[in-house]
Design an enzyme around this catalytic site. Sequence first.
Site, PDB file in Angstrom:
ATOM      1  N   GLY A 184      11.790  -1.041  -4.399  1.00  0.00           N
ATOM      2  CA  GLY A 184      11.717  -2.195  -3.504  1.00  0.00           C
ATOM      3  C   GLY A 184      10.786  -3.254  -4.077  1.00  0.00           C
ATOM      4  O   GLY A 184       9.594  -3.011  -4.226  1.00  0.00           O
ATOM      5  N   TYR A 185      11.358  -4.420  -4.431  1.00  0.00           N
ATOM      6  CA  TYR A 185      10.536  -5.474  -5.034  1.00  0.00           C
ATOM      7  C   TYR A 185      10.382  -6.621  -4.050  1.00  0.00           C
ATOM      8  O   TYR A 185      10.646  -7.780  -4.354  1.00  0.00           O
ATOM      9  CB  TYR A 185      11.164  -5.934  -6.359  1.00  0.00           C
ATOM     10  CG  TYR A 185      10.164  -6.624  -7.274  1.00  0.00           C
ATOM     11  CD1 TYR A 185       9.138  -5.886  -7.866  1.00  0.00           C
ATOM     12  CD2 TYR A 185      10.250  -7.981  -7.547  1.00  0.00           C
ATOM     13  CE1 TYR A 185       8.222  -6.500  -8.703  1.00  0.00           C
ATOM     14  CE2 TYR A 185       9.337  -8.611  -8.391  1.00  0.00           C
ATOM     15  CZ  TYR A 185       8.328  -7.862  -8.958  1.00  0.00           C
ATOM     16  OH  TYR A 185       7.419  -8.462  -9.794  1.00  0.00           O
ATOM     17  N   GLY A 186       9.947  -6.305  -2.837  1.00  0.00           N
ATOM     18  CA  GLY A 186       9.656  -7.333  -1.839  1.00  0.00           C
ATOM     19  C   GLY A 186       8.192  -7.734  -1.940  1.00  0.00           C
ATOM     20  O   GLY A 186       7.596  -7.715  -3.019  1.00  0.00           O
ATOM     21  N   THR A 187       7.618  -8.079  -0.799  1.00  0.00           N
ATOM     22  CA  THR A 187       6.237  -8.569  -0.777  1.00  0.00           C
ATOM     23  C   THR A 187       5.272  -7.536  -1.352  1.00  0.00           C
ATOM     24  O   THR A 187       4.507  -7.828  -2.270  1.00  0.00           O
ATOM     25  CB  THR A 187       5.836  -8.893   0.678  1.00  0.00           C
ATOM     26  OG1 THR A 187       6.794  -9.806   1.205  1.00  0.00           O
ATOM     27  CG2 THR A 187       4.465  -9.531   0.728  1.00  0.00           C
ATOM     28  N   LYS A 197       5.312   2.658   7.215  1.00  0.00           N
ATOM     29  CA  LYS A 197       4.794   3.318   8.424  1.00  0.00           C
ATOM     30  C   LYS A 197       5.886   3.983   9.249  1.00  0.00           C
ATOM     31  O   LYS A 197       5.683   5.023   9.851  1.00  0.00           O
ATOM     32  CB  LYS A 197       4.028   2.331   9.293  1.00  0.00           C
ATOM     33  CG  LYS A 197       4.852   1.151   9.749  1.00  0.00           C
ATOM     34  CD  LYS A 197       4.003   0.054  10.352  1.00  0.00           C
ATOM     35  CE  LYS A 197       4.829  -1.219  10.477  1.00  0.00           C
ATOM     36  NZ  LYS A 197       5.139  -1.864   9.189  1.00  0.00           N
ATOM     37  N   ILE A 208      -7.272  -1.740   4.540  1.00  0.00           N
ATOM     38  CA  ILE A 208      -8.450  -1.046   5.078  1.00  0.00           C
ATOM     39  C   ILE A 208      -8.364   0.442   4.771  1.00  0.00           C
ATOM     40  O   ILE A 208      -7.377   1.075   5.116  1.00  0.00           O
ATOM     41  CB  ILE A 208      -8.541  -1.197   6.619  1.00  0.00           C
ATOM     42  CG1 ILE A 208      -8.486  -2.658   7.045  1.00  0.00           C
ATOM     43  CG2 ILE A 208      -9.803  -0.529   7.144  1.00  0.00           C
ATOM     44  CD1 ILE A 208      -8.363  -2.840   8.553  1.00  0.00           C
ATOM     45  N   ASP A 262       5.368  -1.885  16.126  1.00  0.00           N
ATOM     46  CA  ASP A 262       4.643  -1.701  14.866  1.00  0.00           C
ATOM     47  C   ASP A 262       3.341  -0.937  15.116  1.00  0.00           C
ATOM     48  O   ASP A 262       3.033   0.049  14.434  1.00  0.00           O
ATOM     49  CB  ASP A 262       4.359  -3.091  14.268  1.00  0.00           C
ATOM     50  CG  ASP A 262       3.443  -3.054  13.071  1.00  0.00           C
ATOM     51  OD1 ASP A 262       3.914  -2.742  11.973  1.00  0.00           O
ATOM     52  OD2 ASP A 262       2.225  -3.315  13.242  1.00  0.00           O
ATOM     53  N   LYS A 307       1.912   3.058  13.843  1.00  0.00           N
ATOM     54  CA  LYS A 307       0.593   3.246  13.210  1.00  0.00           C
ATOM     55  C   LYS A 307      -0.287   4.161  14.071  1.00  0.00           C
ATOM     56  O   LYS A 307      -1.029   4.995  13.549  1.00  0.00           O
ATOM     57  CB  LYS A 307      -0.077   1.888  13.001  1.00  0.00           C
ATOM     58  CG  LYS A 307       0.671   1.014  11.983  1.00  0.00           C
ATOM     59  CD  LYS A 307       0.103  -0.406  11.972  1.00  0.00           C
ATOM     60  CE  LYS A 307       0.804  -1.283  10.931  1.00  0.00           C
ATOM     61  NZ  LYS A 307       0.454  -2.706  11.109  1.00  0.00           N
TER      62      LYS A 307
END
EC number: 1.1.1.3
Lengths: 395, 395
Positions: A8-11, A100, A131, A196, A200
């Site tokens: 995957g070459y996204g962000t 996630k 983090i 989301d 997490k």
Amino acid sequence: MVKIAILGYGTVGSGVYEILKKNPPSIAKKAGDSIEIKYILDIREFDGHPEKHLFTKNFDDILNDDEVSIVVEVMGGLEPAYSFSKSALLKGKSVVTSNKELVATHGTELIRLAKEHDANYFFEASVGGGIPIIRPLNQCLTANEIDEVHGILNGTTNFILTKMFEEGATFESSLREAQSLGYAERNPEADVEGHDACRKTAILASLATGKFVDYHDIPTEGITKISTADVFFAGKIGYVIKLIGSAEVGPDGKVQAIVAPRLVSKDSQLADVNGVFNAILVHGDSLGDVMFYGRGAGKLPTASAVVADVIDAAKHIHINKWVIWSEAEGDIMQNPGECVYRYFVRTSNKALAENLPGVDVIGTLEGETVFTTGEMKEKDFMQTAGGKCAYIRIL
Amino acid sequence: MVKIAILGYGTVGSGVYEILKKNPPSIAKKAGDSIEIKYILDIREFDGHPEKHLFTKNFDDILNDDEVSIVVEVMGGLEPAYSFSKSALLKGKSVVTSNKELVATHGTELIRLAKEHDANYFFEASVGGGIPIIRPLNQCLTANEIDEVHGILNGTTNFILTKMFEEGATFESSLREAQSLGYAERNPEADVEGHDACRKTAILASLATGKFVDYHDIPTEGITKISTADVFFAGKIGYVIKLIGSAEVGPDGKVQAIVAPRLVSKDSQLADVNGVFNAILVHGDSLGDVMFYGRGAGKLPTASAVVADVIDAAKHIHINKWVIWSEAEGDIMQNPGECVYRYFVRTSNKALAENLPGVDVIGTLEGETVFTTGEMKEKDFMQTAGGKCAYIRIL
């Protein structure tokens, strides 16, 4: 030399590439060996890329190349990420991920497969972006029984709530600003409805308890119903409103987990976490409170967490590092109706205040009364007040 | 079964004993093996102790017992802690410590000896008590070049400064209160003069840069000269005063380190760290800011960090885990006179304001003028203003 593949070459994937190419000697020193990207898997064309020869559309090229010992899965979504991760682990390749949804859904199985095949499944970037939180929970706080985790886990909603608080803006206008700044997607549902944060929270709850917590079992509410009146009256009594993902372990060992907007006292460290920042407050029996704060998203912060995992995986080729997380035996979740909260209530039903315990009226506005209640079980609150008011639980 | 020895049965040592005895199955699960305390070394008598048979006054009992694979050094001070740690490592035993003075003085050698003898020298508890900071710097932030670390590293001084801010109390009365609550020693010099924070800063600077930073090379000022007037005028322009240990790496690779009271903007996360809490703010090139917050001292928080290291050492018997810290080549420290700050100045010398750049007057009180300056080199400030004013550097 350790050879890796990026799926995957996204962000995040392009951020991983960028960091690995920025200072290879520094990375090599920390990993104890140089790290080389041998493949990048993406269905799109990257003809202008300086290393276009690295790109492939065929996962089998990677799977069947015994030189590749680490697979970086930064595709997102369940499929094909799940199948790819599973087959890589079955071949004894370590997998590093920022996904996630996949960790929250199939984490238990993938952690077990890694163990069975002397590999690792690392997922530091899946919660809190850059983090460090997964490794501290897994390695640093091991002398503690973790009994509470509370996190601001979604930067988009925190940006919106901060705007509403600092400028008295509405939810809608704050969301539009977040979208125009690129902090929110055009379809913001996953963020603003709490999905989301829910995934997490499930990952944090699983690590804190050592048992798999299924995200489907976590009641989840978003922030779309928060009004400027809520913000005003919460502020008046010394609170801010934050979307909090929380997991608490009761004395009976049952896990109480919820994702919802909460009134947070301005005295709490979490109240000062503003804008797109995230923070996770952990309570251990020996340690007391410890908090981790930083950028919870973004290309380079997230990619730097992925690369730190790649470095750790490179130092542990064919050596499984233990993860505190196994299949739960029986039902470990507390019944949501039994959970006890204080509530912040806004209602035009004047009689309601008389039927709830410990009511403390804050004020009235446009025919609505705003008050807080004493502690009560969720099922009792819902029976009396459900459908008759807007409410926010108090942390 | 992994057998360990505890050197020193003071506050931290007895906390380690307590945590290990509290929930042995939980510890065993996390360590992958049960952990048994075989010896406790202390020169005092502990006749009333339920396991008085564990006590010895002779370190050779421990050193020569091949069953003991981990030594917990929580004696404090340089000797005999240094000799004991060194001889244990030379025998291939891992050493876990909370001894900041020893790590700051002989860390480089002890880390090297651990490596040469397939053992580990772990020191998570030496900085920030129970706050995970050493392992995150060493393992989680490895994809970053760390360019700044700023920490509130001493709970005693932070308690005193918080009192002065919140109640307008004097330094002396705040110190007395800290002493009466047991937060400050009868001889408070190591805390209030910044020596304790200095050693911790040296450890953080060494990990952040990967090169040994000698604490003797870190200019250190305490908080004894902070007046209620400083507190008042700082507050007026939106600042609090905190004792900050900091290390920054300049573009030339030189390390600028200092321990001193600093004016900290109320917008900074560090400004909200109050009472005995500690926090460490780390800036990485990919990550941006990340902060770690918690109790920096106390029996159980510190002991829980020691026990987490014991668990990690038990999982890595005869396997050295890499620590980013080696001997510095040449002089890596920036000349303190070349460091650039803005200054907060309080003076009865009216002419001074005219001789300093970028002066912004805040007010006057009892014949004194209070102002801030623009950025200037420390040597230039000292040449013009040294001895003519009270000053605090602005962070």
